[in-house]
Design a protein around this motif. Sequence first.
Motif, PDB file in Angstrom:
ATOM      1  N   SER A   1      -2.061   9.491 -10.177  1.00 53.21           N
ATOM      2  CA  SER A   1      -1.918  10.673 -10.180  1.00 53.21           C
ATOM      3  C   SER A   1      -0.506  11.200 -10.591  1.00 53.21           C
ATOM      4  O   SER A   1      -0.463  12.209 -11.361  1.00 53.21           O
ATOM      5  CB  SER A   1      -2.648  11.494  -9.109  1.00 53.21           C
ATOM      6  OG  SER A   1      -3.909  11.188  -8.816  1.00 53.21           O
TER       7      SER A   1
ATOM      8  N   SER B   1       0.843  -1.086   0.073  1.00 52.77           N
ATOM      9  CA  SER B   1      -0.042   0.034  -0.001  1.00 52.77           C
ATOM     10  C   SER B   1       0.842   1.415   0.035  1.00 52.77           C
ATOM     11  O   SER B   1       1.905   1.221   0.743  1.00 52.77           O
ATOM     12  CB  SER B   1      -0.885   0.017   1.171  1.00 52.77           C
ATOM     13  OG  SER B   1      -0.324   0.037   2.327  1.00 52.77           O
TER      14      SER B   1
ATOM     15  N   THR C   1       1.148   5.771   0.305  1.00 59.16           N
ATOM     16  CA  THR C   1       0.614   6.976   0.672  1.00 59.16           C
ATOM     17  C   THR C   1       0.312   7.657  -0.733  1.00 59.16           C
ATOM     18  O   THR C   1      -0.432   8.501  -0.906  1.00 59.16           O
ATOM     19  CB  THR C   1       1.128   7.545   1.672  1.00 59.16           C
ATOM     20  OG1 THR C   1       2.226   7.960   1.487  1.00 59.16           O
ATOM     21  CG2 THR C   1       0.784   6.767   2.779  1.00 59.16           C
TER      22      THR C   1
ATOM     23  N   ASP D   1      -0.131   8.713  -4.388  1.00 53.02           N
ATOM     24  CA  ASP D   1      -1.081   8.356  -5.214  1.00 53.02           C
ATOM     25  C   ASP D   1      -0.324   8.257  -6.764  1.00 53.02           C
ATOM     26  O   ASP D   1      -0.219   9.153  -7.632  1.00 53.02           O
ATOM     27  CB  ASP D   1      -2.054   9.649  -5.485  1.00 53.02           C
ATOM     28  CG  ASP D   1      -3.270   9.367  -6.527  1.00 53.02           C
ATOM     29  OD1 ASP D   1      -3.169   8.454  -7.290  1.00 53.02           O
ATOM     30  OD2 ASP D   1      -4.099  10.124  -6.419  1.00 53.02           O
TER      31      ASP D   1
END
Length: 341
Positions: free
Chosen positions: A9, A2, A4, A6
């Motif tokens: 983007s 995972s 943080t 993005d």
Amino acid sequence: MSFTVDFPSFKSTLLQHCRNTIETFSRTPDNRDVYAFVLDAQSSIGAIGIRWNTLEGLAQTLTHKSYQNYPHDRIYAYNGLKYSVGDYHFEDDNNDELWSFSNQFAEELDEMWDSDDEEGERYRSFFIDMLVEAIQELAPEFEKLHRTDDFIAYVTDHDEDDMAFMKRTIPDTQFYKAFPDIQQYEEFIQRIRSLPIAEQVGFWSRALVDFKLNNDSKEVLELKSMHRNEFDVIEQITALGSHAVGSIMTMLEMFCGYRPFYDGVTRKLDVWTCQSILIDIAQANEDEIKRLRAILSRQYEEGHQGAINTARTLHALDPNRFPEEATDEGRLHLLNIEEYK
């Protein structure tokens, strides 16, 4: 895993910036004979530089005093000035939003390094994967550039070999147009590897000695014609593994001045060349261990500076019998050298 950051983007911002950069450049008089477009990364901090070059840009670089006397191979070979990204004439790093993503990535990566190196390495790999995908998705944009026949678009990373990721974005046909000397060398390597293993060892060992002696033998001249040097030879010897160890021991004896070279002359050369290869291979049989122990004993008696590295080499080959503490400078003289004979 995972994140943080993005990443979709991040990539979208990068792609739009590249598209704008290419569009703007394509409308200028400089848009002629573009031969390379690069996403020049520093994966340890998430930085991305956009670089590209033209034949005219290369010609302007060659007018600089420091490059004016460069021979042909230092300009056009696979590792020459033509593909030295830091010397590319055109760049565009001016995007605050992109730098914001990079800074966020760098902060998160630092936290990963502090807790889990493997996780950090996977994160870096994910970053590079994103750049590779970006180059692939920019293919339609490259149509706006006036490109040379050997145009290539690729990703490079300051923390890796310059060519580490090239073949992920460059088809083989195009890659070998840009780097014909690499294709020539790869075919040469395959020819040598078709020989019996003893002949391979003999070829590369003799080539290394000739490089060290500045002897332009047939082997050396052939390698130089492909812009190769002694470090390429060392890479091939190391790849031979345990098959090459006996020959490396012989070279080490030569380099120490304990055995004459092939021409019958005794010389002393940089023994670390041989020691470092042995450390990388980290394999040896008992006879080869004995030969290295004999070298260490003689070096110790002579007060030879290479004795410490020979002890380190023994440790790499047989860490159980030759403990690491015996390789520390200042401790070798405390050892009973008879243990090494």
